[in-house]
Design a protein around this motif. Structure first.
Motif, PDB file in Angstrom:
ATOM      1  N   UNK A 177       0.882  -1.154   0.000  1.00 53.98           N
ATOM      2  CA  UNK A 177       0.000   0.000   0.000  1.00 53.98           C
ATOM      3  C   UNK A 177       0.927   1.213   0.000  1.00 53.98           C
ATOM      4  N   UNK A 178       0.693   2.191  -0.867  1.00 50.41           N
ATOM      5  CA  UNK A 178       1.507   3.410  -0.885  1.00 50.41           C
ATOM      6  C   UNK A 178       0.628   4.635  -1.114  1.00 50.41           C
ATOM      7  N   UNK A 179       1.127   5.767  -0.658  1.00 51.80           N
ATOM      8  CA  UNK A 179       0.459   7.039  -0.903  1.00 51.80           C
ATOM      9  C   UNK A 179       0.978   7.629  -2.210  1.00 51.80           C
ATOM     10  N   UNK A 180       0.342   8.688  -2.680  1.00 52.84           N
ATOM     11  CA  UNK A 180       0.802   9.354  -3.899  1.00 52.84           C
ATOM     12  C   UNK A 180       2.240   9.832  -3.785  1.00 52.84           C
ATOM     13  N   UNK A 181       2.668  10.200  -2.573  1.00 50.50           N
ATOM     14  CA  UNK A 181       4.048  10.655  -2.399  1.00 50.50           C
ATOM     15  C   UNK A 181       4.987   9.524  -1.977  1.00 50.50           C
ATOM     16  N   UNK A 182       4.552   8.290  -2.162  1.00 55.38           N
ATOM     17  CA  UNK A 182       5.431   7.137  -1.997  1.00 55.38           C
ATOM     18  C   UNK A 182       5.576   6.569  -0.602  1.00 55.38           C
ATOM     19  N   UNK A 183       4.844   7.076   0.372  1.00 52.61           N
ATOM     20  CA  UNK A 183       4.936   6.555   1.734  1.00 52.61           C
ATOM     21  C   UNK A 183       4.269   5.176   1.791  1.00 52.61           C
ATOM     22  N   UNK A 184       4.985   4.219   2.354  1.00 52.62           N
ATOM     23  CA  UNK A 184       4.445   2.873   2.527  1.00 52.62           C
ATOM     24  C   UNK A 184       4.277   2.528   4.009  1.00 52.62           C
ATOM     25  N   UNK A 185       4.766   3.367   4.853  1.00 55.20           N
ATOM     26  CA  UNK A 185       4.753   3.106   6.296  1.00 55.20           C
ATOM     27  C   UNK A 185       3.363   3.292   6.906  1.00 55.20           C
ATOM     28  N   UNK A 186       2.982   2.360   7.731  1.00 55.33           N
ATOM     29  CA  UNK A 186       1.813   2.442   8.608  1.00 55.33           C
ATOM     30  C   UNK A 186       0.487   2.727   7.902  1.00 55.33           C
ATOM     31  N   UNK A 187       0.145   1.961   6.861  1.00 52.75           N
ATOM     32  CA  UNK A 187      -1.110   2.227   6.155  1.00 52.75           C
ATOM     33  C   UNK A 187      -2.349   2.018   7.023  1.00 52.75           C
ATOM     34  N   UNK A 188      -2.246   1.149   8.038  1.00 56.94           N
ATOM     35  CA  UNK A 188      -3.422   0.859   8.869  1.00 56.94           C
ATOM     36  C   UNK A 188      -3.434   1.621  10.192  1.00 56.94           C
ATOM     37  N   UNK A 189      -2.351   2.330  10.505  1.00 51.83           N
ATOM     38  CA  UNK A 189      -2.284   3.086  11.748  1.00 51.83           C
ATOM     39  C   UNK A 189      -1.827   2.294  12.943  1.00 51.83           C
ATOM     40  N   UNK A 190      -1.539   0.995  12.774  1.00 50.46           N
ATOM     41  CA  UNK A 190      -1.175   0.157  13.916  1.00 50.46           C
ATOM     42  C   UNK A 190       0.189   0.514  14.517  1.00 50.46           C
ATOM     43  N   UNK A 191       1.044   1.174  13.756  1.00 48.79           N
ATOM     44  CA  UNK A 191       2.364   1.554  14.275  1.00 48.79           C
ATOM     45  C   UNK A 191       2.304   2.864  15.049  1.00 48.79           C
ATOM     46  N   UNK A 192       1.171   3.540  14.983  1.00 50.53           N
ATOM     47  CA  UNK A 192       0.996   4.760  15.760  1.00 50.53           C
ATOM     48  C   UNK A 192       1.787   5.956  15.260  1.00 50.53           C
ATOM     49  N   UNK A 193       2.186   5.953  13.990  1.00 48.19           N
ATOM     50  CA  UNK A 193       2.909   7.105  13.457  1.00 48.19           C
ATOM     51  C   UNK A 193       1.945   8.280  13.280  1.00 48.19           C
ATOM     52  N   UNK A 194       2.497   9.480  13.197  1.00 47.43           N
ATOM     53  CA  UNK A 194       1.679  10.692  13.079  1.00 47.43           C
ATOM     54  C   UNK A 194       0.805  10.683  11.828  1.00 47.43           C
ATOM     55  N   UNK A 195       1.286  10.064  10.753  1.00 43.31           N
ATOM     56  CA  UNK A 195       0.525  10.064   9.498  1.00 43.31           C
ATOM     57  C   UNK A 195      -0.142   8.715   9.213  1.00 43.31           C
ATOM     58  N   UNK A 196      -0.050   7.783  10.138  1.00 47.65           N
ATOM     59  CA  UNK A 196      -0.562   6.431   9.915  1.00 47.65           C
ATOM     60  C   UNK A 196      -2.069   6.349   9.760  1.00 47.65           C
ATOM     61  N   UNK A 197      -2.502   5.238   9.170  1.00 43.78           N
ATOM     62  CA  UNK A 197      -3.916   4.969   8.978  1.00 43.78           C
ATOM     63  C   UNK A 197      -4.478   5.513   7.682  1.00 43.78           C
ATOM     64  N   UNK A 198      -3.605   5.992   6.817  1.00 41.79           N
ATOM     65  CA  UNK A 198      -4.054   6.653   5.582  1.00 41.79           C
ATOM     66  C   UNK A 198      -4.836   5.735   4.647  1.00 41.79           C
ATOM     67  N   UNK A 199      -4.519   4.465   4.560  1.00 45.62           N
ATOM     68  CA  UNK A 199      -5.242   3.570   3.650  1.00 45.62           C
ATOM     69  C   UNK A 199      -6.671   3.335   4.128  1.00 45.62           C
TER      70      UNK A 199
END
Length: 182
Positions: free
Chosen positions: A8-30
């Motif tokens: 899963x990736x964003x338009x700007x290429x981020x693949x980290x934390x698509x479901x938000x389970x890692x608790x990153x500031x931008x996570x959960x985007x998918x």
């Protein structure tokens, strides 16, 4: 044998934390795009799950080992029954998810020895390591219409490459794009 990276990736290429389970500031985007965007066999793996082997890093394996064993249906059954290799320096028990085994020895050497198709799901570090050794044959990227602005990107630190577009398919709010490397 092919090595297929699915992300899963964003338009700007981020693949980290698509479901938000890692608790990153931008996570959960998918998951902000609704459950239909991520449900089922979005990467069109189909029979590859029956004949290939999943290659997962520790973090992805631990997350999936909590989510998938209790699910059933065509896709969950295939995923649960698939052979799984877990690349980890810290785990010593992978019995929580059926058909899982620890990868023994060097990651690159193990992938080169593998006779089945290898499917890397998530596991950004593994995908980058294999790309750095020119072992990735195909990328299946589910691109979401989100600009995360920050987070680990799939292609940071990988060598330059020209990929060949094989297909694109709309999947809810996202687009599945398949690229070949060779």
């Amino acid at each position: 044998m092919s090595v297929i990276v699915v992300e899963f990736v964003t338009l700007d290429g981020v693949a980290e934390d698509p479901d938000g389970s890692a608790g990153t500031a931008t996570g959960g985007w998918a998951f902000r795009h609704g459950p239909e965007a991520v449900a089922g066999d979005k990467f069109r793996l189909g029979a590859l799950l029956d004949t290939g082997v999943l290659l997962l890093g520790r973090t992805t394996w631990e997350l999936f080992a909590k989510l998938w064993p209790g699910r059933s249906g065509e896709f969950p059954d295939r995923l649960n029954n698939a052979a799984k290799l877990v690349a980890s320096r810290t785990l010593d028990d992978v019995s929580a998810w059926q058909n899982s085994s620890l990868l023994q020895g060097d990651l690159v050497a193990a992938v080169k020895r593998e006779e089945r198709d290898v499917i890397v799901i998530g596991s950004i570090g593994i995908a980058r390591e294999l790309a750095g050794h020119d072992l990735v044959d195909e990328y299946r990227l589910l691109v979401f219409p989100t600009v995360a602005g920050a987070g680990r990107r799939l292609f940071d630190g990988t060598p330059p490459a020209d990929l060949r577009l094989v297909s694109t398919t709309r999947s809810g709010a996202a687009v599945l794009s398949t690229y070949r490397t060779h």
